[in-house]
Structure formats: structure tokens, C-alpha cells
Write an enzyme that holds these catalytic residues in place. Structure first.
Site, PDB file in Angstrom:
ATOM      1  N   HIS A 257      43.271  31.629  37.932  1.00  0.00           N
ATOM      2  CA  HIS A 257      44.140  31.859  36.772  1.00  0.00           C
ATOM      3  C   HIS A 257      44.540  30.529  36.138  1.00  0.00           C
ATOM      4  O   HIS A 257      44.630  30.411  34.914  1.00  0.00           O
ATOM      5  CB  HIS A 257      45.402  32.627  37.176  1.00  0.00           C
ATOM      6  CG  HIS A 257      45.133  34.004  37.715  1.00  0.00           C
ATOM      7  ND1 HIS A 257      45.243  34.304  39.044  1.00  0.00           N
ATOM      8  CD2 HIS A 257      44.755  35.138  37.095  1.00  0.00           C
ATOM      9  CE1 HIS A 257      44.944  35.584  39.234  1.00  0.00           C
ATOM     10  NE2 HIS A 257      44.645  36.115  38.064  1.00  0.00           N
TER      11      HIS A 257
ATOM     12  N   ARG B  12      42.918  39.500  45.674  1.00  0.00           N
ATOM     13  CA  ARG B  12      42.679  40.366  46.842  1.00  0.00           C
ATOM     14  C   ARG B  12      42.367  39.548  48.103  1.00  0.00           C
ATOM     15  O   ARG B  12      42.470  40.075  49.212  1.00  0.00           O
ATOM     16  CB  ARG B  12      41.513  41.305  46.570  1.00  0.00           C
ATOM     17  CG  ARG B  12      41.836  42.321  45.507  1.00  0.00           C
ATOM     18  CD  ARG B  12      40.948  43.543  45.644  1.00  0.00           C
ATOM     19  NE  ARG B  12      41.540  44.672  44.960  1.00  0.00           N
ATOM     20  CZ  ARG B  12      41.317  44.950  43.681  1.00  0.00           C
ATOM     21  NH1 ARG B  12      40.531  44.191  42.982  1.00  0.00           N
ATOM     22  NH2 ARG B  12      41.905  45.987  43.119  1.00  0.00           N
TER      23      ARG B  12
END
Ligand code: PAF
Length: 294
Positions: A47, A198
Site C-alpha cells: 500500500h 492476508r
């Protein structure tokens, strides 16, 4: 050095807004062009690279953090998705986001589940869509809404979610949304594992097992000069060597249509893989050129 010296100063935290009115007020003060990075939180270096790429292209960067219930199936992992807002804001301060829009579901969906949604069509039913029915309709619906609320000039998405990236591009073109969509390369750990929120669910053993995905993709890439069958065979051979990874699909597809490429195909293709490792479903992909001269 004292705590107040300039070199030890903490970067300014981004402005956190929660409501549509707060977003509109913050948006009005931002100089253009404006870039948006859409996330579901649990932010990591992948990100950060999206925000850094946004900074290079725009004067202002808005990051959205919204765990979109619409894109999770019944019984899927919405409840166990990591929620780490304080750490997310800290990271976004470091990489220079200007505004963070972190609405609650009733801000985004004031009338409850929307009766009208964006359809991802046939492209949304293959690969990830085959295992997660309705997932991409939920993704595109929230991406369209966030584009309308933020009104960006440019939106940045990771290559890691290649099918999502393709569908967002198609939606923007098919529905004339007037936003430039920019792809940002996948960020990997040194051992090749693609960064994903995840990964936080992987035990140390699962994490070792998970490396088989990127290893399979690299093996496929190395075989690319020999053609499509060689790519598929090389990647499959690596995957079968790790029985603890339960493979959902391994596919060599046209990057625009997601159709399987034929045996004698030459040109750009996408090698994509999805597997469950322990309780965690992981995806990865590599764009490659099939049949290229060595
Ligand atoms: O990639 C994601 O994190 C999500 O699918 C997105 C684009 C933020 C939409 O909820």
C-alpha cells in the site's frame, strides 16, 4: 538531540475524515491534480508503494480505508480481516497521504445493501470470480461510489490483484468515469512472497508453504520462451511439489480477456495462481511474454 529538534520531528499525520461532509470539506482544500488509493486497511509496504506512486503523479493524495461488506461472500473472511487503523494512519503519515477517508458502512451504504450495483459481467465470473461469486460486483460498486465521492483525477491499483485492476479499467472505460487508472507493480518480500494483508494470518509453517506460489510463477516465467504449454507445465510441477498448498487455479490467460491462451500463442500473457494455505486463501500473478526470443 532533543525530542523537539527538526530531524526527530514526526511526519504530520494525514487528516482523518469519516463522513461525506467531512470528505467534501477536506477535498475542497486540496490542490489538484488529486490521486486516490483505495484500501481496506491492514496496510503494508505494498500500500505504501501505491501512495508513493500517487505522490509522484498528483499534488494531493486521498487514501480510503473501508472494509467493504459487499465484496465478501457469506461465511467469508470479513470477520477475521485485520483491522489496524492506528498503525494504518501512522504508515500513511510516513508516506505522505494528505487525507484518509475511513467511513463506516452506513456512510457508504446509507440505505443498507444497495439495490442497484455495478455488474462485472463475464470477466467477473472467471478465476477469482469463479471461487467468489459476486465478489467483483461488490468491488466495482464500492470503487464506483468512492470515485464519485472522492472525485479523483487518477486512481492507483496494485498489479497483485490483476483481475480487479482489469475490471476497474473496464468499468472506467465502459461507464465513462473519467478517471485515469494506474497499475503499480506487486511488492514482494525478499523471499518472493507477494505482500498481502492476508499474510498476517499465516503461521510460520504456512508462510514457508506459501512461497510455492511465487516459485511456481518464476518457474513459469523461466519457461516462457518455450511456449504456453511449457509455462503451464513448469509452474504446475512446482505446485505439485508442495501438497500443503491446496491449489484453486493455475491459469495462463490473455491479460485483457482472461481467456486461456492457446498452445501456440506468442505474446503478453498473465500467469495467475490461487491456493489455500492453512485457512488462508492467497493469490499471485506475473505478467510475462510467451514465446519471446531468448
Ligand atoms: O483491493 C482492495 O483492497 C479492495 O478490493 C478495494 C479496491 C479497496 C475495494 O474495496
Amino acid at each position: 538531540m532533543t525530542a523537539t529538534s527538526p530531524s526527530s520531528a514526526q511526519p504530520a499525520p494525514p487528516r482523518l475524515v469519516r463522513t461525506r461532509a467531512e470528505l467534501a470539506a477536506a477535498r475542497a482544500e486540496l490542490p489538484g491534480p488529486l490521486a486516490v488509493v483505495m484500501t481496506m486497511g491492514a496496510l503494508h509496504a505494498g500500500h505504501a508503494s501505491l501512495v508513493e506512486a500517487a505522490r509522484e503523479r498528483a499534488a494531493s493524495v486521498v487514501v480510503t480505508i473501508f472494509l467493504n461488506p459487499l465484496q465478501f461472500g457469506a461465511g467469508a473472511d470479513l470477520a477475521r480481516y485485520p483491522r489496524t487503523l492506528d498503525a494504518d494512519l501512522e504508515l500513511l503519515g510516513r508516506v505522505g497521504a494528505d487525507v484518509v477517508f475511513a467511513p463506516s458502512p452506513d456512510v457508504v451504504y446509507p440505505d443498507g445493501d444497495p439495490a442497484v450495483r455495478v455488474s462485472s459481467g463475464q470477466l467477473g465470473t472467471v478465476l477469482e470470480g469463479a471461487s467468489r461469486p459476486g465478489h467483483f460486483d461488490g468491488v466495482l460498486t464500492v470503487v464506483a461510489k468512492l470515485m464519485h465521492l472522492v472525485r479523483p483525477d487518477v486512481a492507483l491499483f496494485g498489479q497483485k490483484d490483476a483481475q480487479q485492476l482489469l475490471l476497474v479499467r473496464r468499468m472506467v472505460r465502459d461507464l465513462d468515469l473519467g478517471v485515469e487508472v494506474v497499475a503499480v507493480p506487486t511488492v514482494r518480500d525478499d523471499d518472493g512472497l507477494a505482500l498481502s494483508s492476508r499474510n498476517a494470518h499465516l503461521s510460520p509453517l504456512d508462510r514457508e508453504v506459501a512461497l510455492v506460489l511465487s516459485r511456481a510463477l518464476r518457474a513459469g516465467e523461466a519457461a516462457a520462451p518455450e511456449g504456453a504449454s511449457a509455462v503451464r507445465r513448469a509452474a504446475r510441477d512446482v505446485l505439485v511439489g508442495e501438497p500443503l498448498a491446496r491449489v484453486d487455479y493455475l491459469a495462463l490467460v490473455d491479460p485483457d480477456t482472461l481467456d486461456d491462451v492457446p498452445e501456440h500463442f506468442r505474446g503478453p500473457a498473465l500467469l495467475a495462481v490461487a491456493a489455500k494455505v492453512g485457512p488462508t486463501r492467497l493469490i499471485d500473478n506475473l505478467p510475462l511474454v510467451v514465446g519471446a526470443a531468448r
